[in-house]
Every structure is written in structure tokens, then in C-alpha cells.
Motif scaffolding. Structure first.
Motif, PDB file in Angstrom:
ATOM      1  N   GLY A 187       0.787  -1.222   0.000  1.00  0.00           N
ATOM      2  CA  GLY A 187       0.000   0.000   0.000  1.00  0.00           C
ATOM      3  C   GLY A 187       0.825   1.282   0.000  1.00  0.00           C
ATOM      4  N   LEU A 188       2.141   1.173   0.186  1.00  0.00           N
ATOM      5  CA  LEU A 188       2.985   2.362   0.124  1.00  0.00           C
ATOM      6  C   LEU A 188       3.157   2.795  -1.326  1.00  0.00           C
ATOM      7  CD1 LEU A 188       5.842   1.603   2.701  1.00  0.00           C
ATOM      8  CD2 LEU A 188       3.873   3.114   2.981  1.00  0.00           C
ATOM      9  N   SER A 189       3.394   4.069  -1.514  1.00  0.00           N
ATOM     10  CA  SER A 189       3.639   4.616  -2.843  1.00  0.00           C
ATOM     11  C   SER A 189       5.133   4.509  -3.144  1.00  0.00           C
ATOM     12  CB  SER A 189       3.188   6.079  -2.879  1.00  0.00           C
ATOM     13  OG  SER A 189       3.467   6.644  -4.130  1.00  0.00           O
ATOM     14  N   TRP A 190       5.551   3.346  -3.656  1.00  0.00           N
ATOM     15  CA  TRP A 190       6.968   3.055  -3.873  1.00  0.00           C
ATOM     16  C   TRP A 190       7.470   3.642  -5.180  1.00  0.00           C
ATOM     17  CZ3 TRP A 190       9.941   1.060  -0.200  1.00  0.00           C
ATOM     18  CH2 TRP A 190       9.372   0.253   0.793  1.00  0.00           C
ATOM     19  N   LYS A 191       8.683   4.160  -5.148  1.00  0.00           N
ATOM     20  CA  LYS A 191       9.461   4.465  -6.339  1.00  0.00           C
ATOM     21  C   LYS A 191      10.656   3.501  -6.259  1.00  0.00           C
ATOM     22  CE  LYS A 191       7.637   8.863  -7.051  1.00  0.00           C
ATOM     23  NZ  LYS A 191       6.334   8.410  -7.489  1.00  0.00           N
ATOM     24  N   ILE A 192      11.074   2.966  -7.396  1.00  0.00           N
ATOM     25  CA  ILE A 192      12.143   1.967  -7.428  1.00  0.00           C
ATOM     26  C   ILE A 192      13.379   2.562  -8.089  1.00  0.00           C
ATOM     27  CG2 ILE A 192      12.835  -0.297  -8.286  1.00  0.00           C
ATOM     28  CD1 ILE A 192       9.828  -1.005  -8.390  1.00  0.00           C
ATOM     29  N   ALA A 193      14.523   2.407  -7.423  1.00  0.00           N
ATOM     30  CA  ALA A 193      15.809   2.806  -7.996  1.00  0.00           C
ATOM     31  C   ALA A 193      16.701   1.568  -8.041  1.00  0.00           C
ATOM     32  CB  ALA A 193      16.462   3.899  -7.159  1.00  0.00           C
ATOM     33  N   ARG A 194      17.283   1.317  -9.192  1.00  0.00           N
ATOM     34  CA  ARG A 194      18.140   0.143  -9.382  1.00  0.00           C
ATOM     35  C   ARG A 194      19.622   0.439  -9.134  1.00  0.00           C
ATOM     36  NH1 ARG A 194      14.565  -3.670  -8.681  1.00  0.00           N
ATOM     37  NH2 ARG A 194      12.887  -3.649 -10.191  1.00  0.00           N
ATOM     38  N   ASN A 195      19.989   1.727  -9.086  1.00  0.00           N
ATOM     39  CA  ASN A 195      21.386   2.107  -8.873  1.00  0.00           C
ATOM     40  C   ASN A 195      21.432   3.535  -8.345  1.00  0.00           C
ATOM     41  OD1 ASN A 195      21.246   3.901 -11.156  1.00  0.00           O
ATOM     42  ND2 ASN A 195      21.495   2.105 -12.470  1.00  0.00           N
ATOM     43  N   ALA A 196      22.630   4.012  -8.047  1.00  0.00           N
ATOM     44  CA  ALA A 196      22.803   5.340  -7.450  1.00  0.00           C
ATOM     45  C   ALA A 196      22.348   6.457  -8.390  1.00  0.00           C
ATOM     46  CB  ALA A 196      24.258   5.551  -7.051  1.00  0.00           C
ATOM     47  N   ARG A 197      22.550   6.306  -9.690  1.00  0.00           N
ATOM     48  CA  ARG A 197      22.104   7.331 -10.638  1.00  0.00           C
ATOM     49  C   ARG A 197      20.590   7.486 -10.592  1.00  0.00           C
ATOM     50  NH1 ARG A 197      25.564   4.200 -12.935  1.00  0.00           N
ATOM     51  NH2 ARG A 197      24.040   3.083 -14.195  1.00  0.00           N
ATOM     52  N   GLN A 198      19.876   6.366 -10.493  1.00  0.00           N
ATOM     53  CA  GLN A 198      18.421   6.438 -10.416  1.00  0.00           C
ATOM     54  C   GLN A 198      17.959   7.031  -9.088  1.00  0.00           C
ATOM     55  OE1 GLN A 198      16.726   2.619 -11.408  1.00  0.00           O
ATOM     56  NE2 GLN A 198      17.507   2.686 -13.494  1.00  0.00           N
ATOM     57  N   VAL A 199      18.676   6.743  -8.011  1.00  0.00           N
ATOM     58  CA  VAL A 199      18.340   7.353  -6.721  1.00  0.00           C
ATOM     59  C   VAL A 199      18.417   8.865  -6.845  1.00  0.00           C
ATOM     60  CG1 VAL A 199      19.077   7.683  -4.325  1.00  0.00           C
ATOM     61  CG2 VAL A 199      19.046   5.385  -5.308  1.00  0.00           C
ATOM     62  N   GLU A 200      19.522   9.365  -7.382  1.00  0.00           N
ATOM     63  CA  GLU A 200      19.676  10.816  -7.503  1.00  0.00           C
ATOM     64  C   GLU A 200      18.605  11.423  -8.403  1.00  0.00           C
ATOM     65  OE1 GLU A 200      22.902  14.368  -8.091  1.00  0.00           O
ATOM     66  OE2 GLU A 200      23.599  12.303  -8.240  1.00  0.00           O
ATOM     67  N   ILE A 218      15.540  10.315  -8.870  1.00  0.00           N
ATOM     68  CA  ILE A 218      14.281  10.309  -8.122  1.00  0.00           C
ATOM     69  C   ILE A 218      14.286  11.414  -7.068  1.00  0.00           C
ATOM     70  CG2 ILE A 218      12.902   8.983  -6.457  1.00  0.00           C
ATOM     71  CD1 ILE A 218      13.672   6.461  -8.151  1.00  0.00           C
ATOM     72  N   LEU A 219      15.395  11.572  -6.353  1.00  0.00           N
ATOM     73  CA  LEU A 219      15.488  12.634  -5.349  1.00  0.00           C
ATOM     74  C   LEU A 219      15.341  14.005  -5.994  1.00  0.00           C
ATOM     75  CD1 LEU A 219      18.478  11.327  -3.187  1.00  0.00           C
ATOM     76  CD2 LEU A 219      16.044  11.214  -2.634  1.00  0.00           C
ATOM     77  N   THR A 220      15.946  14.187  -7.153  1.00  0.00           N
ATOM     78  CA  THR A 220      15.856  15.468  -7.853  1.00  0.00           C
ATOM     79  C   THR A 220      14.420  15.754  -8.275  1.00  0.00           C
ATOM     80  OG1 THR A 220      18.136  15.273  -8.625  1.00  0.00           O
ATOM     81  CG2 THR A 220      16.689  16.754  -9.867  1.00  0.00           C
ATOM     82  N   GLN A 221      13.744  14.748  -8.778  1.00  0.00           N
ATOM     83  CA  GLN A 221      12.386  14.947  -9.287  1.00  0.00           C
ATOM     84  C   GLN A 221      11.338  15.039  -8.181  1.00  0.00           C
ATOM     85  OE1 GLN A 221      11.149  12.116 -12.259  1.00  0.00           O
ATOM     86  NE2 GLN A 221       9.144  13.066 -12.488  1.00  0.00           N
ATOM     87  N   PHE A 222      11.464  14.212  -7.139  1.00  0.00           N
ATOM     88  CA  PHE A 222      10.392  14.101  -6.151  1.00  0.00           C
ATOM     89  C   PHE A 222      10.758  14.622  -4.760  1.00  0.00           C
ATOM     90  CE2 PHE A 222       9.665  10.745  -9.287  1.00  0.00           C
ATOM     91  CZ  PHE A 222       8.382  11.075  -9.695  1.00  0.00           C
ATOM     92  N   GLY A 223      12.009  14.989  -4.548  1.00  0.00           N
ATOM     93  CA  GLY A 223      12.439  15.419  -3.225  1.00  0.00           C
ATOM     94  C   GLY A 223      12.723  14.221  -2.342  1.00  0.00           C
ATOM     95  N   TYR A 247      20.744  15.107  -3.596  1.00  0.00           N
ATOM     96  CA  TYR A 247      20.844  14.823  -2.163  1.00  0.00           C
ATOM     97  C   TYR A 247      20.741  16.078  -1.299  1.00  0.00           C
ATOM     98  CZ  TYR A 247      22.467  10.274  -3.732  1.00  0.00           C
ATOM     99  OH  TYR A 247      22.550   9.046  -4.331  1.00  0.00           O
ATOM    100  N   GLU A 248      20.812  17.254  -1.893  1.00  0.00           N
ATOM    101  CA  GLU A 248      20.894  18.486  -1.117  1.00  0.00           C
ATOM    102  C   GLU A 248      19.641  18.798  -0.309  1.00  0.00           C
ATOM    103  OE1 GLU A 248      21.476  21.964  -3.522  1.00  0.00           O
ATOM    104  OE2 GLU A 248      19.918  21.356  -4.912  1.00  0.00           O
ATOM    105  N   ALA A 249      18.497  18.217  -0.654  1.00  0.00           N
ATOM    106  CA  ALA A 249      17.266  18.491   0.102  1.00  0.00           C
ATOM    107  C   ALA A 249      17.286  17.830   1.470  1.00  0.00           C
ATOM    108  CB  ALA A 249      16.043  18.031  -0.691  1.00  0.00           C
ATOM    109  N   GLY A 250      18.208  16.909   1.682  1.00  0.00           N
ATOM    110  CA  GLY A 250      18.340  16.276   2.988  1.00  0.00           C
ATOM    111  C   GLY A 250      17.302  15.206   3.240  1.00  0.00           C
TER     112      GLY A 250
END
Length: 115
Positions: free
Chosen positions: A17-30, A32-37, A75-78
Motif C-alpha cells: 500500500g505504500l507509494s513506492w518508487k524503485i531505484a536500481r542504482n545510485a544514478r536512479q536514486v539521484e 528520483i530525489l531530484t524529481q520528487f524530493g 541529495y541536497e534536500a536532505g
């Protein structure tokens, strides 16, 4: 609205039931963080493939971003005030390293904000 981030190069998040976003590597993590905070919750895998940064590397960047050391990156949004995490890695040493880093940092941050 907050979301949950699932970091794993192979597996998928639970259907809970959680609203998951999936990242397969560090580039995708960044990305997602950039787009969604920053997410309210992260589930970490440690080993993310050959020649890829690990979940521990990503956790370290999250801490660095939270203390203002990575301006101009996703990553700057903390980390949000009530940030939570889990580690689902099958690598026991890597899992302990992620858990120790984030637990110590979040405890430190809590002490700093209560002073």
C-alpha cells in the motif's frame, strides 16, 4: 505527499500500500530525489551490481546531503524530520553498515535538534 523509495538492483518492493518508487542504482536514486524530493521511507539493498556504488554509499550521500555537503545534487534536500528506513539486503555485513550509519546519524540529528 511523501513516498517510499526501494533501492535494489533486482527485487521489487512489497505490495503493502505504500507509494513506492524503485531505484536500481545510485544514478536512479539521484534522479528520483531530484524529481520528487526526499522520501519519507527508504528500503535499502546493499549490493547493487558490479562496479556500482552500494547501498551504503547511497546512505552516506544521504547523510552528506542532509548536512549540506552536496549542494547542486539530488541529495541536497536532505532527509525529512521523521525519516525512517529499513535494510532488506541479503549481505549481512553490508546491511549492518547501512543500519549503523543511518541509526547513528539520525540519533545525532535528533540530539542536535533537541538542544
Amino acid at each position: 505527499m511523501t513516498y517510499a523509495l526501494f533501492i535494489d538492483d533486482e527485487r521489487f518492493p512489497p505490495e503493502d500500500g505504500l507509494s513506492w518508487k524503485i531505484a536500481r542504482n545510485a544514478r536512479q536514486v539521484e534522479a528520483i530525489l531530484t524529481q520528487f524530493g526526499p522520501p519519507g521511507f527508504i528500503s535499502f539493498d546493499h549490493d547493487l551490481g558490479d562496479d556500482e556504488p552500494t547501498g551504503h554509499d547511497i546512505a552516506h550521500k544521504l547523510v552528506d546531503g542532509d548536512i549540506g555537503a552536496l549542494p547542486g545534487t539530488g541529495y541536497e534536500a536532505g532527509l525529512p524530520l521523521h525519516f525512517r528506513f529499513t535494510v532488506h539486503s541479503q549481505n549481512p555485513v553490508g546491511a549492518r553498515n547501512i543500519e549503523a550509519l543511518l541509526t547513528r546519524y539520525l540519533e545525532f540529528r535528533k540530539r542536535q535538534t533537541s538542544v
